[in-house]
Design an enzyme around this catalytic site. Structure first.
Site, PDB file in Angstrom:
ATOM      1  N   ASP A  38       0.589  -0.798  -0.156  1.00 17.26           N
ATOM      2  CA  ASP A  38       0.224   0.083  -0.259  1.00 17.26           C
ATOM      3  C   ASP A  38       1.059   1.159  -0.598  1.00 17.26           C
ATOM      4  OD1 ASP A  38      -2.209   1.783   0.103  1.00 17.26           O
ATOM      5  OD2 ASP A  38      -2.707   1.254   2.181  1.00 17.26           O
ATOM      6  N   GLY A  41       0.211   5.800  -4.252  1.00 19.10           N
ATOM      7  CA  GLY A  41      -0.097   6.891  -4.360  1.00 19.10           C
ATOM      8  C   GLY A  41      -0.002   7.767  -3.568  1.00 19.10           C
ATOM      9  N   TRP A  43       3.188   8.092  -2.272  1.00 14.64           N
ATOM     10  CA  TRP A  43       4.300   8.547  -2.818  1.00 14.64           C
ATOM     11  C   TRP A  43       4.555   8.965  -3.527  1.00 14.64           C
ATOM     12  CZ3 TRP A  43       7.565   7.335  -6.551  1.00 14.64           C
ATOM     13  CH2 TRP A  43       8.800   7.273  -6.749  1.00 14.64           C
ATOM     14  N   GLU A  85     -11.720  -5.311  -5.863  1.00 13.23           N
ATOM     15  CA  GLU A  85     -12.675  -3.674  -5.691  1.00 13.23           C
ATOM     16  C   GLU A  85     -11.595  -2.439  -6.228  1.00 13.23           C
ATOM     17  OE1 GLU A  85     -11.548  -5.714  -2.804  1.00 13.23           O
ATOM     18  OE2 GLU A  85     -13.690  -6.235  -2.722  1.00 13.23           O
ATOM     19  N   ASN A  86     -10.565  -2.844  -6.768  1.00 15.52           N
ATOM     20  CA  ASN A  86      -9.775  -2.791  -7.535  1.00 15.52           C
ATOM     21  C   ASN A  86     -10.384  -1.704  -8.855  1.00 15.52           C
ATOM     22  OD1 ASN A  86      -6.508  -3.400  -6.342  1.00 15.52           O
ATOM     23  ND2 ASN A  86      -7.614  -1.745  -5.649  1.00 15.52           N
ATOM     24  N   TRP A  87     -11.019  -2.713  -9.324  1.00 20.25           N
ATOM     25  CA  TRP A  87     -12.105  -1.986 -10.600  1.00 20.25           C
ATOM     26  C   TRP A  87     -12.045  -0.778 -10.438  1.00 20.25           C
ATOM     27  CZ3 TRP A  87      -9.572  -5.086 -15.023  1.00 20.25           C
ATOM     28  CH2 TRP A  87      -9.923  -6.489 -14.291  1.00 20.25           C
ATOM     29  N   ARG A  89     -11.355   1.599  -9.518  1.00 17.84           N
ATOM     30  CA  ARG A  89     -10.527   2.964  -9.801  1.00 17.84           C
ATOM     31  C   ARG A  89     -10.057   3.918 -11.109  1.00 17.84           C
ATOM     32  NH1 ARG A  89      -5.272   2.677  -6.232  1.00 17.84           N
ATOM     33  NH2 ARG A  89      -6.283   1.608  -4.432  1.00 17.84           N
ATOM     34  N   ARG A 206       2.298  -5.200   6.166  1.00 23.33           N
ATOM     35  CA  ARG A 206       1.543  -4.420   5.339  1.00 23.33           C
ATOM     36  C   ARG A 206       1.861  -2.614   5.347  1.00 23.33           C
ATOM     37  NH1 ARG A 206      -5.068  -2.889   3.645  1.00 23.33           N
ATOM     38  NH2 ARG A 206      -5.049  -1.046   2.589  1.00 23.33           N
TER      39      ARG A 206
HETATM   40  C1  FPP Z   1      -1.811   0.572  -3.107  1.00 23.90           C
HETATM   41  O1  FPP Z   1      -1.246   1.733  -3.394  1.00 23.90           O
HETATM   42  C2  FPP Z   1      -1.400  -0.128  -4.483  1.00 23.90           C
HETATM   43  C3  FPP Z   1      -2.004  -1.012  -5.645  1.00 23.90           C
HETATM   44  C4  FPP Z   1      -3.675  -1.102  -5.479  1.00 23.90           C
HETATM   45  C5  FPP Z   1      -1.110  -0.899  -6.915  1.00 23.90           C
HETATM   46  C6  FPP Z   1      -0.303  -2.751  -5.675  1.00 23.90           C
HETATM   47  C7  FPP Z   1       0.270  -2.840  -7.342  1.00 23.90           C
HETATM   48  C8  FPP Z   1       1.956  -2.777  -7.578  1.00 23.90           C
HETATM   49  C9  FPP Z   1       2.914  -2.488  -6.450  1.00 23.90           C
HETATM   50  C10 FPP Z   1       2.574  -3.221  -8.755  1.00 23.90           C
HETATM   51  C11 FPP Z   1       2.030  -4.707  -9.430  1.00 23.90           C
HETATM   52  C12 FPP Z   1       3.180  -4.905 -10.407  1.00 23.90           C
HETATM   53  C13 FPP Z   1       3.098  -6.409 -11.438  1.00 23.90           C
HETATM   54  C14 FPP Z   1       4.129  -6.884 -11.410  1.00 23.90           C
HETATM   55  C15 FPP Z   1       1.864  -7.000 -10.362  1.00 23.90           C
HETATM   56  P1  FPP Z   1      -2.674   3.561  -3.257  1.00 23.90           P
HETATM   57  O2  FPP Z   1      -2.684   3.210  -4.938  1.00 23.90           O
HETATM   58  O3  FPP Z   1      -3.935   2.370  -2.690  1.00 23.90           O
HETATM   59  O4  FPP Z   1      -1.856   3.535  -2.915  1.00 23.90           O
HETATM   60  P2  FPP Z   1      -2.627   5.417  -1.867  1.00 23.90           P
HETATM   61  O5  FPP Z   1      -3.645   4.736  -0.482  1.00 23.90           O
HETATM   62  O6  FPP Z   1      -1.365   6.045  -1.450  1.00 23.90           O
HETATM   63  O7  FPP Z   1      -3.134   6.045  -2.887  1.00 23.90           O
END
Ligand code: FPP
Length: 261
Positions: A38, A41, A43, A85-87, A89, A206
């Site tokens: 996690d 975003g 970062w 759930e990420n769909w 976005r 996490r």
């Molecule tokens: C959550 O951070 C991260 C994700 C939903 C995507 C994670 C995917 C990767 C690290 C790369 C995947 C790569 C491969 C090779 C499968 P967030 O976007 O929710 O961060 P935030 O909470 O700070 O907004």
């Protein structure tokens, strides 16, 4: 060239880190670590970059963590890369995320072969775009006979959905007479989950400060140790992974029993 522990000559520059890794490796190492990656975003936001730049950096970091996990002797590493759930976005972000397995697996595959690492996946592959499916399938096929660490991607994965599918399979077997109601046990359920080939995780990590499971491995994490850190995933280093494993090694897991049992 790799030595018998899977180290390259260039790895040995940081002697303190190497010593720490060897110490961790010589003690009871978690057989399976699961990570909720996690904070990509946040970062990016901290650096005034678009969110996808964080995902890209997060993808690159998977190499560092895979190498470190492999060196300390972890049996399996499950990474939560995309949830059911990420769909929800924005379309552009989803499209970007769906390109990452291709980029990562294409460039990292030769090293995964060299390290004897086997790629696996949990989640419903059929709903992924064809190009993503191809990249994952190709990596799984190419590494299928490797016998070292398992690098398991959770892609289009949701634990509740996994449980629903498992119940459907079990009920079908009861209906067609291949399984009786009395024979359904915890093991039956474990065997029908997507992780049936893996031990339950010993340790869940996490990153980025959130203290929740977000529909990840709800059944499998029943007795796991948890490790939370404020560090955002793209910055989660091999030292952070060692810290988590060292903390795990200092804990006393009781599985509901009493101390020392
Ligand atoms: C959550 O951070 C991260 C994700 C939903 C995507 C994670 C995917 C990767 C690290 C790369 C995947 C790569 C491969 C090779 C499968 P967030 O976007 O929710 O961060 P935030 O909470 O700070 O907004």
């Amino acid at each position: 060239m790799l030595d018998k522990l899977g180290w390259r000559k260039t790895d040995k520059k940081d002697a303190t880190l190497q010593e720490r890794m060897l110490k961790v490796r010589s003690e009871s190492v978690p057989q399976h670590i699961a990570i909720i990656m996690d904070g990509n975003g946040r970062w990016a936001q901290k650096r005034a970059l678009p969110r996808v730049a964080g995902h890209h950096e997060g993808m690159k970091n998977i190499r560092t963590i895979t190498r470190c996990a492999n060196k300390v002797g972890i049996g399996a590493l499950t990474l939560y890369a995309f949830s059911t759930e990420n769909w929800k976005r924005p379309r552009k972000e989803v499209e970007f995320l769906m390109r990452l397995p291709e980029e990562f697996l294409t460039s990292f595959l030769p090293e995964l072969m060299e390290l004897n690492i086997r790629v696996r996946m949990i989640g419903e592959i059929d709903a992924l775009p064809t190009h993503t499916q191809k990249a994952v399938q190709n990596a799984m096929n190419t590494t299928a006979s490797n016998t070292g660490m398992i690098l398991n991607f959770a892609l289009n994965y949701g634990s509740r959905r996994e449980m629903v599918l498992s119940v459907q399979e079990i009920v079908t077997q009861v209906q067609n007479g291949t399984l009786s109601l009395e024979d359904i046990s915890e093991e039956t359920i474990s065997n029908h989950l997507m992780t049936s080939q893996l031990p339950d995780p010993d340790l869940l990590i996490r990153t980025s400060g959130e203290l929740r499971l977000s529909n990840f491995l709800l059944w499998q994490l029943a007795y796991s140790e948890f490790w939370f850190t404020e560090v955002h995933w793209p910055e989660f280093s091999d030292k952070d992974l060692l810290e988590a494993v060292e903390s795990y090694q200092s804990r006393n897991r009781r599985y509901g029993g009493l101390k020392g049992e």
